[in-house]
Scaffold this active site. Structure first.
Site, PDB file in Angstrom:
ATOM      1  N   ALA A  14       0.819  -1.390   0.142  1.00 41.97           N
ATOM      2  CA  ALA A  14      -0.010   0.102   0.084  1.00 41.97           C
ATOM      3  C   ALA A  14       0.847   1.250   0.073  1.00 41.97           C
ATOM      4  O   ALA A  14       0.092   2.468  -0.062  1.00 41.97           O
ATOM      5  CB  ALA A  14      -1.011   0.058   1.312  1.00 41.97           C
ATOM      6  N   ARG A  16       3.567   2.341  -2.087  1.00 41.07           N
ATOM      7  CA  ARG A  16       4.189   2.654  -3.476  1.00 41.07           C
ATOM      8  C   ARG A  16       3.283   2.208  -4.485  1.00 41.07           C
ATOM      9  O   ARG A  16       2.337   1.407  -4.365  1.00 41.07           O
ATOM     10  CB  ARG A  16       5.510   2.003  -3.627  1.00 41.07           C
ATOM     11  CG  ARG A  16       6.509   2.590  -2.324  1.00 41.07           C
ATOM     12  CD  ARG A  16       7.828   2.097  -2.983  1.00 41.07           C
ATOM     13  NE  ARG A  16       8.510   0.598  -2.618  1.00 41.07           N
ATOM     14  CZ  ARG A  16       8.612  -0.158  -3.759  1.00 41.07           C
ATOM     15  NH1 ARG A  16       8.849   0.276  -5.091  1.00 41.07           N
ATOM     16  NH2 ARG A  16       9.118  -1.619  -3.784  1.00 41.07           N
ATOM     17  N   VAL A  65       3.808 -10.684   2.893  1.00 43.49           N
ATOM     18  CA  VAL A  65       2.555 -11.489   2.448  1.00 43.49           C
ATOM     19  C   VAL A  65       2.758 -12.971   2.153  1.00 43.49           C
ATOM     20  O   VAL A  65       1.830 -13.645   2.344  1.00 43.49           O
ATOM     21  CB  VAL A  65       1.850 -10.768   1.292  1.00 43.49           C
ATOM     22  CG1 VAL A  65       1.108  -9.493   1.794  1.00 43.49           C
ATOM     23  CG2 VAL A  65       2.490 -10.791   0.107  1.00 43.49           C
ATOM     24  N   ASN A  91      -2.691  -6.670  -3.408  1.00 41.18           N
ATOM     25  CA  ASN A  91      -1.871  -6.036  -4.588  1.00 41.18           C
ATOM     26  C   ASN A  91      -0.452  -6.178  -4.519  1.00 41.18           C
ATOM     27  O   ASN A  91       0.121  -5.885  -5.771  1.00 41.18           O
ATOM     28  CB  ASN A  91      -2.270  -4.404  -4.413  1.00 41.18           C
ATOM     29  CG  ASN A  91      -1.262  -3.568  -5.028  1.00 41.18           C
ATOM     30  OD1 ASN A  91      -1.149  -3.230  -6.345  1.00 41.18           O
ATOM     31  ND2 ASN A  91      -0.070  -2.987  -4.573  1.00 41.18           N
ATOM     32  N   SER A 143      -2.453  -9.427 -13.860  1.00 43.81           N
ATOM     33  CA  SER A 143      -2.046  -8.834 -15.040  1.00 43.81           C
ATOM     34  C   SER A 143      -2.187  -9.445 -16.190  1.00 43.81           C
ATOM     35  O   SER A 143      -2.463 -10.384 -16.310  1.00 43.81           O
ATOM     36  CB  SER A 143      -0.297  -8.823 -14.671  1.00 43.81           C
ATOM     37  OG  SER A 143       0.116  -8.524 -16.065  1.00 43.81           O
ATOM     38  N   TYR A 156       6.323 -14.817 -13.442  1.00 45.43           N
ATOM     39  CA  TYR A 156       5.267 -13.613 -13.219  1.00 45.43           C
ATOM     40  C   TYR A 156       3.913 -13.981 -13.936  1.00 45.43           C
ATOM     41  O   TYR A 156       2.843 -14.052 -13.146  1.00 45.43           O
ATOM     42  CB  TYR A 156       5.765 -12.273 -14.070  1.00 45.43           C
ATOM     43  CG  TYR A 156       4.908 -11.099 -13.808  1.00 45.43           C
ATOM     44  CD1 TYR A 156       5.068 -10.612 -12.285  1.00 45.43           C
ATOM     45  CD2 TYR A 156       4.140 -10.593 -14.455  1.00 45.43           C
ATOM     46  CE1 TYR A 156       4.282  -9.414 -11.958  1.00 45.43           C
ATOM     47  CE2 TYR A 156       3.401  -9.481 -14.256  1.00 45.43           C
ATOM     48  CZ  TYR A 156       3.258  -8.983 -13.072  1.00 45.43           C
ATOM     49  OH  TYR A 156       2.800  -7.744 -12.649  1.00 45.43           O
ATOM     50  N   ALA A 158       2.800 -16.877 -14.792  1.00 51.90           N
ATOM     51  CA  ALA A 158       2.323 -18.020 -14.068  1.00 51.90           C
ATOM     52  C   ALA A 158       1.550 -17.661 -12.708  1.00 51.90           C
ATOM     53  O   ALA A 158       0.361 -18.244 -12.533  1.00 51.90           O
ATOM     54  CB  ALA A 158       3.081 -19.194 -13.695  1.00 51.90           C
ATOM     55  N   ILE A 189       1.863   0.227 -16.131  1.00 54.14           N
ATOM     56  CA  ILE A 189       1.374   1.237 -15.705  1.00 54.14           C
ATOM     57  C   ILE A 189       2.829   2.070 -14.810  1.00 54.14           C
ATOM     58  O   ILE A 189       3.703   0.999 -14.595  1.00 54.14           O
ATOM     59  CB  ILE A 189       0.414   0.790 -13.918  1.00 54.14           C
ATOM     60  CG1 ILE A 189      -0.514   0.214 -14.427  1.00 54.14           C
ATOM     61  CG2 ILE A 189       0.302   2.234 -13.518  1.00 54.14           C
ATOM     62  CD1 ILE A 189      -1.852   0.756 -15.438  1.00 54.14           C
TER      63      ILE A 189
END
Ligand code: NAP
Length: 246
Positions: A14, A16, A65, A91, A143, A156, A158, A189
Site C-alpha cells: 500500500a 508505493r 505476505v 496488490n 496482469s 510472473y 504463472a 502502469i
C-alpha cells in the site's frame, strides 16, 4: 464515486505505486485503511506524511505476505484492534524476469510465493472475517501477462494466471455470503515496478498499447473503488482489464 466512510480496507503493497494510489483513493472517500509493505520503511513514512489529516485513518504495518505465520499473526491483531475488514485488495507483487531455461529456482519460487501464495494467505484470513459479517469485497491485482504471456516472465505470468484461477474458485465459494471476489488487471502502469526497463524497451512497450500510452496508478485505483462499491454488488468472478486496449 461511492462513499466508503466507516469501511475498513486492507491493502497489501500500500505504500508505493498502484497500492498507494488505491490507498489514497479510499482515504479520500472516508475509508479506514490498513496498509502493508515489505521492507521500505522510508517509503511508508513519506506516504503517511503525504496523507495529511487523512493519516489518522491510515495504519501501516510491515508484513511479508508470503510469510504464512506472519500473515496469520497480522490478522489476529487486526481482529483484536479493528474487529474486522470489509474490503481486501491483494496488490503486493514483484517481478524477477529471466528466460525460463536460465531462471534460477529462487526467482521462480520468490515470485510465486509473493504474488500467488501471498494472495492465498491474505484471502484465507480475510474470508474468515468476512464470512462472520456476511459481507466482503476481495480484489486481486493481476496482469494481462496471465493470458498473453511474455518472454522472460514465465514466473510472473504463472503467478498472475494462478491468481485468476484462485479468484474464480473463491468467488463461487463465497457468493452466497455476499462476498464478491474479482481481479483488476492493469496493463503497463508507470510505477517503480518497471523502473529497471530501458527507455528503448519502454518505447517499444508503449507501441504495443493501442492507446499509445501507459496507464496511471490512479486509473487502476478508480476501477478498484468501483468494484469495491455498491454499484458492483452483482459482479463476482470477473477480471476487469485496465490496459488501454492491450
Ligand atoms: P511497486 O511500485 O513495485 O510496489 C510494490 C508494493 O508491494 C510496495 O509497497 C512493496 O513494499 C510491496 N511488496 C512487495 N513485496 C511484498 C511482500 N512480500 N509483502 C508485502 N508487500 C510487498 O509495484 P506496482 O507497480 O505498484 O505493482 C502492484 C501490483 O500491480 C503488483 O501485483 C503487480 O504485479 C501489479 N501490476 C503492475 C503493473 C505495472 O505495470 N506497474 C502491471 C500489471 C500488474 P516495499 O515498498 O516495502 O518494497
Amino acid at each position: 464515486m461511492a462513499d466508503f466512510t466507516g469501511q475498513k480496507v486492507l491493502i497489501s503493497g500500500a505504500t508505493r505505486g498502484i497500492g498507494k494510489a488505491i490507498a489514497q483513493a479510499f482515504l479520500e472517500q472516508g475509508a479506514f485503511v490498513i496498509g502493508l509493505y515489505a521492507s521500505n520503511s522510508k517509503a511508508a513514512e513519506s506516504f503517511k506524511e503525504e496523507c495529511g489529516s487523512d493519516a489518522e485513518r491510515l495504519h501501516l504495518y510491515q508484513c511479508d505476505v508470503s510469510d504464512y505465520p506472519a500473515v496469520e499473526k497480522l490478522f489476529s491483531s487486526i481482529e483484536d484492534e479493528f474487529d474486522t475488514i470489509d474490503i481486501l485488495i491483494s496488490n503486493a507483487g514483484i517481478r524477477r524476469d529471466g528466460v525460463l531455461a536460465m531462471m534460477p529456482s529462487e526467482d521462480w519460487n520468490r515470485v510465486i510465493d509473493i504474488n500467488l501464495t501471498g494472495s492465498y494467505n491474505m484471502a484465507k484470513f480475510a474470508v474468515q472475517l468476512m464470512v462472520k459479517q456476511k459481507f466482503g469485497r476481495i480484489i486481486f491485482i493481476t496482469s494481462p501477462m496471465a493470458h498473453l504471456g511474455f518472454a522472460g516472465q514465465a514466473n510472473y505470468a504463472a503467478s498472475k494466471a494462478g491468481q485468476i484461477g484462485m479468484m474464480r474458485s473463491l468467488s463461487k465459494e463465497t457468493a452466497k455470503r455476499k462476498i464478491t471476489v474479482n481481479c483488476v488487471s492493469p496493463g503497463f502502469i508507470a510505477t517503480e515496478l518497471i523502473d529497471d526497463l530501458s527507455r528503448d524497451q519502454l518505447n517499444e512497450y508503449k507501441k504495443m498499447v493501442p492507446m499509445r500510452r501507459f496507464g496511471t496508478p490512479r486509473e487502476v485505483a478508480d476501477a478498484v473503488l468501483f468494484l469495491s462499491g455498491p454499484k458492483a454488488d452483482y459482479i463476482t468472478g470477473a477480471v476487469l482489464e485496465i490496459n488501454g486496449g492491450l
